[in-house]
Design a protein around this motif. Structure first.
Motif: not given
Length: 386
Positions: A147-169
């Motif tokens: 129900h929502s679109s996603i672009n390169n910027y949105d993916i970069s935000e996901l990556w920041a959370k994956l690396m920092n919040e989820k994986l702890g880097y």
């Protein structure tokens, strides 16, 4: 959803359905005397499909992919699939590698051991990395919100959370090409505090340079790009035009026909690789078909094409990047960026013209790319934190 182990296990029903479709192909005609200039050449494709039907062993490829430590976790409602291989060295740098289209996360499978364990491949253990390779949302085993679109910027935000919040880097490196280049640049633009540095193998299509009115201010290389880029888009960018305007229409055919899917993908692998007209010189049939299979078994060709629509219609402007940036130019890649433009718009601390290679860098020349990534990040290793 917490981080959970992931294991690829395609059902027999999916493989049986694929076999039926490959046994009942409705082949088109091809004009006598024509070759790849009109699209994927029929004799090559028939040969590849014959190999697919009679020799390709998905279960073997599945087993090889499952050698990597794979996981899934939910980030902002999207289930992200990723490889996470720890480095074998005294102080590994975490690095996230982002793929593009029409490749997949397997773009980096040959380079992972070269980065995690350089000592076992003729390198220095001091150059080791923790390697994270996610599948882009809507590609392969990563989901896409309905129900929502996603672009390169949105993916970069996901990556920041994956690396920092989820994986702890708290600090990490990032690298990519194609779509991965855009995602990596947005990551550096929006979260410089998280980045040690970024490494790119291309800068995508430089639209502002194509439309610039200040020809007097442009270098000779920039003027050449301004003239040549529209010609390339006109001759080679048909896929981009339809995927950025009507991806849903395309999805019906490619989601229903494995041969149509293969033809759509293979054309780009041949055209964009440093292969002298024979893709098998650089990328094996097993690699090509495994990449195609990732799209087929997950039915994600439609959602992967849709990112072009989102990037065309909703992508925010890119600003100047201050994070240290390394660029490796592979001579047979598409739309090579002018160095002068890159120097003005990114904080380039290393620019290397490689000896050979095309667009699919980590698949074509994993050794060259691995050594270049090691060399670029070597001066920044003291800044690593976890």
């Amino acid at each position: 959803m917490s981080i959970e182990p992931f294991h690829i296990q395609v059902s027999d029903e999916v493989l049986d359905d694929l076999k039926y479709r490959l046994d009942h192909i409705h082949w088109p005609d091809q004009l006598e005397g024509s070759g790849w200039e009109r699209g994927t050449e029929i004799n090559y494709l028939k040969s590849l499909v014959s190999y697919w039907r009679e020799q390709f062993d998905w279960r073997k490829q599945e087993s090889q992919l499952n050698r990597f430590s794979q996981f899934k976790c939910n980030v902002d409602g999207i289930d992200i699939h990723f490889i996470h291989e720890k480095g074998n060295g005294p102080n590994p740098i975490p690095i996230i590698l982002t793929h593009g289209w029409p490749d997949s996360y397997i773009r980096y499978q040959k380079i992972i051991p070269l980065l995690t364990d350089p000592a076992s491949h003729g390198g220095d253990p001091e150059d080791s990395f923790d390697v994270i390779v996610p599948s882009l949302p809507g590609f392969g085993f990563s989901s896409l919100p309905k129900h929502s679109s996603i672009n390169n910027y949105d993916i970069s935000e996901l990556w920041a959370k994956l690396m920092n919040e989820k994986l702890g880097y708290s600090k990490f490196a990032a690298a990519g090409g194609d779509i991965g280049s855009g995602v990596t640049r947005y990551l550096a633009l929006s979260h410089p505090e998280l980045l040690i540095g970024i490494h790119l193998t291309d800068i995508g299509i430089i639209r502002d340079l194509m439309t610039s009115q200040d020809n007097i201010e442009l270098s000779e290389e920039e003027l050449h790009y301004k003239k040549s880029a529209p010609v390339w888009i006109s001759n080679e960018g048909g896929y981009m035009s339809i995927q950025s305007t009507k991806p849903q229409t395309l999805a019906y055919g490619l989601s229903d026909s494995p041969v149509g899917l293969a033809a759509w993908i293979i054309e780009k692998f041949l055209a964009w690789s440093d292969c002298n007209g024979d893709i098998r010189q650089k990328i094996s049939e097993d690699e090509l078909l495994t990449n195609i299979m990732i799209y087929w078994i997950t039915n994600t060709i439609g959602s992967s094409a849709g990112i072009y629509y989102e990037n065309t219609h909703s992508l925010p402007p890119m600003g100047h990047i201050e994070v240290p940036t390394g660029i490796a130019i592979f001579p047979a890649d598409i739309l090579l960026p002018p160095k002068e433009w890159a120097m003005r718009n990114l904080n380039i601390t290393r620019w290397t013209t490689m000896a050979r290679g095309g667009h699919f860098t980590a698949m074509e020349e994993p050794g060259l790319l691995a050594e270049e990534i090691r060399a670029f990040f070597r001066p920044y290793r003291t800044k690593t934190q976890k």
